[in-house]
Write a protein that holds these residues in place. Structure first.
Motif, mmCIF file in Angstrom:
data_model
loop_
_atom_site.group_PDB
_atom_site.id
_atom_site.type_symbol
_atom_site.label_atom_id
_atom_site.label_comp_id
_atom_site.label_asym_id
_atom_site.label_seq_id
_atom_site.Cartn_x
_atom_site.Cartn_y
_atom_site.Cartn_z
ATOM 1 N N ALA A 276 0.826 -1.202 0.000
ATOM 2 C CA ALA A 276 0.000 0.000 0.000
ATOM 3 C C ALA A 276 0.865 1.259 0.000
ATOM 4 N N LEU A 277 2.004 1.226 0.695
ATOM 5 C CA LEU A 277 2.885 2.393 0.716
ATOM 6 C C LEU A 277 3.444 2.682 -0.682
ATOM 7 N N ASP A 278 3.760 1.655 -1.436
ATOM 8 C CA ASP A 278 4.231 1.859 -2.805
ATOM 9 C C ASP A 278 3.158 2.532 -3.655
ATOM 10 N N TRP A 282 3.574 6.335 -5.458
ATOM 11 C CA TRP A 282 3.508 6.574 -6.897
ATOM 12 C C TRP A 282 2.295 7.397 -7.302
ATOM 13 N N VAL A 283 1.160 7.179 -6.643
ATOM 14 C CA VAL A 283 0.002 8.039 -6.936
ATOM 15 C C VAL A 283 0.329 9.485 -6.580
ATOM 16 N N GLY A 284 0.983 9.689 -5.437
ATOM 17 C CA GLY A 284 1.377 11.034 -5.056
ATOM 18 C C GLY A 284 2.360 11.645 -6.040
ATOM 19 N N GLY A 285 3.358 10.872 -6.465
ATOM 20 C CA GLY A 285 4.350 11.383 -7.397
ATOM 21 C C GLY A 285 3.752 11.762 -8.741
ATOM 22 N N LEU A 313 -0.359 18.352 -2.337
ATOM 23 C CA LEU A 313 -0.913 17.162 -1.697
ATOM 24 C C LEU A 313 -0.239 15.904 -2.236
ATOM 25 N N GLY A 314 0.122 15.940 -3.523
ATOM 26 C CA GLY A 314 0.886 14.836 -4.089
ATOM 27 C C GLY A 314 2.244 14.684 -3.421
ATOM 28 N N ALA A 408 13.723 7.712 -8.903
ATOM 29 C CA ALA A 408 12.760 8.195 -9.890
ATOM 30 C C ALA A 408 11.792 9.190 -9.258
ATOM 31 N N LEU A 409 11.292 8.866 -8.074
ATOM 32 C CA LEU A 409 10.380 9.776 -7.381
ATOM 33 C C LEU A 409 11.094 11.057 -6.951
#
Length: 620
Positions: A276-278, A282-285, A313-314, A408-409
């Motif tokens: 879930a943390l991953d 990635w959704v945030g990034g 917020l991302g 990458a992030l």
């Protein structure tokens, strides 16, 4: 620790009730002051609680037994630990000055009392969400915010586009809220409790279990809706239809941060999942980069800030996803201060220009509105991450956490920081500098009254100094204060990350100043013409609204049409056919009831003969 901390969310509730029943009698000044006084008192209580925690006092926790459902015991209560202290002080401080500001901005509005009633209700809902010690009470505050935001976004519902914006926000966030309900039922079944501490105990020995990951993803789905992350982001830009104080309250300091807070409050659950943390990272990034790109071409000053909010917020979500718990929560707090300042600054401009929001019709306003301009620039520098402004410290920590976890992030965050500095410099230059592009608009410009400029000055102070003074206020480094069960690991400083973070911010500001302050408009138009396909896609926000309209809205209508045909010709046909058959049989058998005994005897004999034949056939 003061024993009256439960009053922090209760006082705004009480103020909302008073305004609901007596607001008109209290008048245009005393009424709003009731709501502001309640929020201000909540701020004082939260500050006292923070200082008590700083002095070593135990966290506040008060609860009552509410219900017993089978083996599930449901308790309701409020808690105030270091996480709550950091967030609640920001929420109450910003809300207090936003309400004072609104007294000037909303003066003369036909629904003046209604506005302040719902603002107090919204503040109470947010504080309930933050201080709830269990998921059920959290959900109650969450839904109060949803109702209040719907009412405030659609405050000027006489215009159909405002009503649709409120409806869009309500429906989109409700889609996300399904995840919150699903998580609550799943956790009640698997963990046997809705208390946050009980949930965390249950997941300690269940790391990696299917239900842990599923519950975390359900919670994140709710956070995606509330915090306007892809793909449920489409409501936030349209929500700018509400009055500007609403934008500052809901879309800067409070509601949109509630989704991030939901992840932070349940961080032990997310960490136990891992997967879930991953997803969160990635959704945030992706969201932070998408929103930053779209913000570059926005013309409405409030929509620039709306996409900026989505992007920030991302950043918060990405920080939580890569293990930067303290960095993510720290950015919630700093962002609340400087984004509220920016929205109120934009509102001051809009108020002075008689509701003009297009930046291409502004220009040169620094001369007419120096207080608004200076405070807006302070907010811009904080958002861009220029030291020593507040946003620098929290964004630097986010990039550092991303650098250590996922390169990458880290580069996605760095590009987002460059774009943030660029589009905010564009907004400042187009609004406050250069020649007035609309002389009629410029001639009517004037500085806002003190009731609006004083809140700007008040919010400018933490936007400038909070990053520097936070360790002194908290009595320890921020990452230590925000340690949550060991989840706020300290990231060692990196000169490379600091250089990149500061370098991209400075580069973005310089690029924005040159492009919009030096380069002629004709040259910019030539570049746009050369890049027309890309420009069109970005200008239309990557066509998300059109896609959703075609797939979901029209698709739903098409399915409704098919369902109507099935209902009319299949369902109704079967029912009506059965009724017609019954009527036919009844009409035929009715002929047998003619009153003649011979006919009855004939039917009786016929029935007996038919029965004998049937039984013989079965037996044979």
């Amino acid at each position: 620790m003061p024993g009256s901390m439960w009053l922090i969310p209760v006082l705004p509730f009480a103020a909302s009730a008073v305004l609901l029943f007596f607001g008109r009698r209290l008048g245009a000044v005393l009424g709003p002051l009731v709501g502001a006084a309640a929020t201000g008192t909540s701020f004082v209580l939260s500050l006292l609680g923070l200082l008590a925690l700083r002095g070593g006092a135990p966290a506040y926790h008060a609860q009552i037994r509410w219900a017993e459902v089978g083996d599930l015991s449901i308790r309701m209560g409020f808690m105030f630990d270091k996480l709550e202290a950091a967030v609640v002080t920001m929420v109450t401080f910003a809300s207090f000055f936003i309400q004072l500001y609104a007294m000037g901005y909303m003066r003369g509005d036909a629904k003046y009392n209604r506005f302040f009633t719902i603002v107090s209700l919204f503040t109470a809902g947010m504080l309930t969400t933050v201080m709830a010690d269990n998921l059920l009470l959290f959900t109650l505050g969450w839904e109060i915010m949803g109702f209040a935001s719907f009412s405030l976004i659609g405050h000027w519902f006489e215009k159909i586009e405002n009503a649709w914006a409120a409806f869009k926000a309500f429906v989109t966030t409700r889609i996300g809220d399904l995840g919150l309900m699903a998580a609550m039922f799943l956790l009640a079944a698997q963990a046997g409790t809705l208390q946050f501490d009980g949930i965390f105990e249950a997941v300690e020995g269940a790391a990696g279990a299917w239900w842990v990951t599923l519950a975390a993803l359900f919670l994140f789905w709710a956070a995606v809706g509330k915090s306007a992350q892809l793909p449920l982001h489409v409501w936030l830009p349209d929500a700018m239809a509400g009055p500007t104080p609403v934008s500052a309250l809901i879309h800067a300091a409070t509601m949109v941060a509630a989704g991030v807070f939901l992840v932070a409050r349940n961080y032990a659950l997310f960490e136990a999942s891992g997967t879930a943390l991953d997803v969160v990272a990635w959704v945030g990034g992706v969201t932070l980069l998408f929103a930053a790109v779209v913000a570059v071409l926005q013309e409405d000053i409030k929509k620039v800030l709306a996409y900026s909010t989505m992007s920030q917020l991302g950043y918060m979500m990405m920080a939580l996803g890569v293990g930067g718990y303290a960095a993510g929560v720290f950015h919630v707090v700093t962002h609340g201060y400087f984004k509220a300042l920016l929205f109120l600054g934009a509102g001051s401009v809009i108020h002075a220009l008689h509701h003009e929001q297009n930046m291409h019709r502004m220009g040169g306003l620094f001369r007419r509105m120096p207080v608004t301009a200076v405070t807006f620039i302070i907010g811009m520098l904080a958002l861009a991450g220029i030291p020593p402004f507040a946003g620098y410290y929290s964004k630097d920590e986010i990039l550092l956490a991303a650098y250590e976890a996922n390169s990458a992030l880290f580069w996605i965050g760095s590009v987002g920081a460059l774009l943030t500095a660029f589009y905010m410099t564009r907004a400042v230059v187009l609004t406050f500098f250069g020649r007035p592009r609309d002389k009629h608009v410029f001639e009517h410009a004037h500085e806002s009254p003190a009731v609006m400029t004083v809140p700007l000055l008040a919010l400018a102070v933490p936007s400038l100094l909070y990053g520097l003074l936070a360790p002194q206020l908290l009595g320890q480094p921020v990452h230590q204060w925000l340690a949550f069960g060991g989840h706020a690991a300290h990231h060692e400083p990196s000169s490379f990350v600091m250089a990149v973070a500061t370098g991209v911010a400075v580069a973005g500001i310089l690029l924005g100043a040159v492009v919009f302050g030096v380069v002629p408009a004709a040259s910019r138009k030539a570049v746009i013409s050369a890049l027309r396909p890309l420009y069109t896609v970005i200008k239309n926000k990557f066509y998300f609204d059109e896609l959703y309209q075609a797939v979901f809205v029209r698709g739903t209508r098409a399915l409704a049409g098919v369902a109507g045909v099935v209902d009319r010709y299949v369902i109704d046909g079967l029912v009506n056919g059965a009724a017609a058959l019954t009527v036919f049989i009844g009409s035929q058998t009715r002929r047998l009831t003619n009153g003649f005994a011979q006919a009855y005897m004939l039917v009786l004999v016929g029935g007996v003969v038919l029965g004998i034949i049937v039984f013989q056939a079965i037996g044979g």
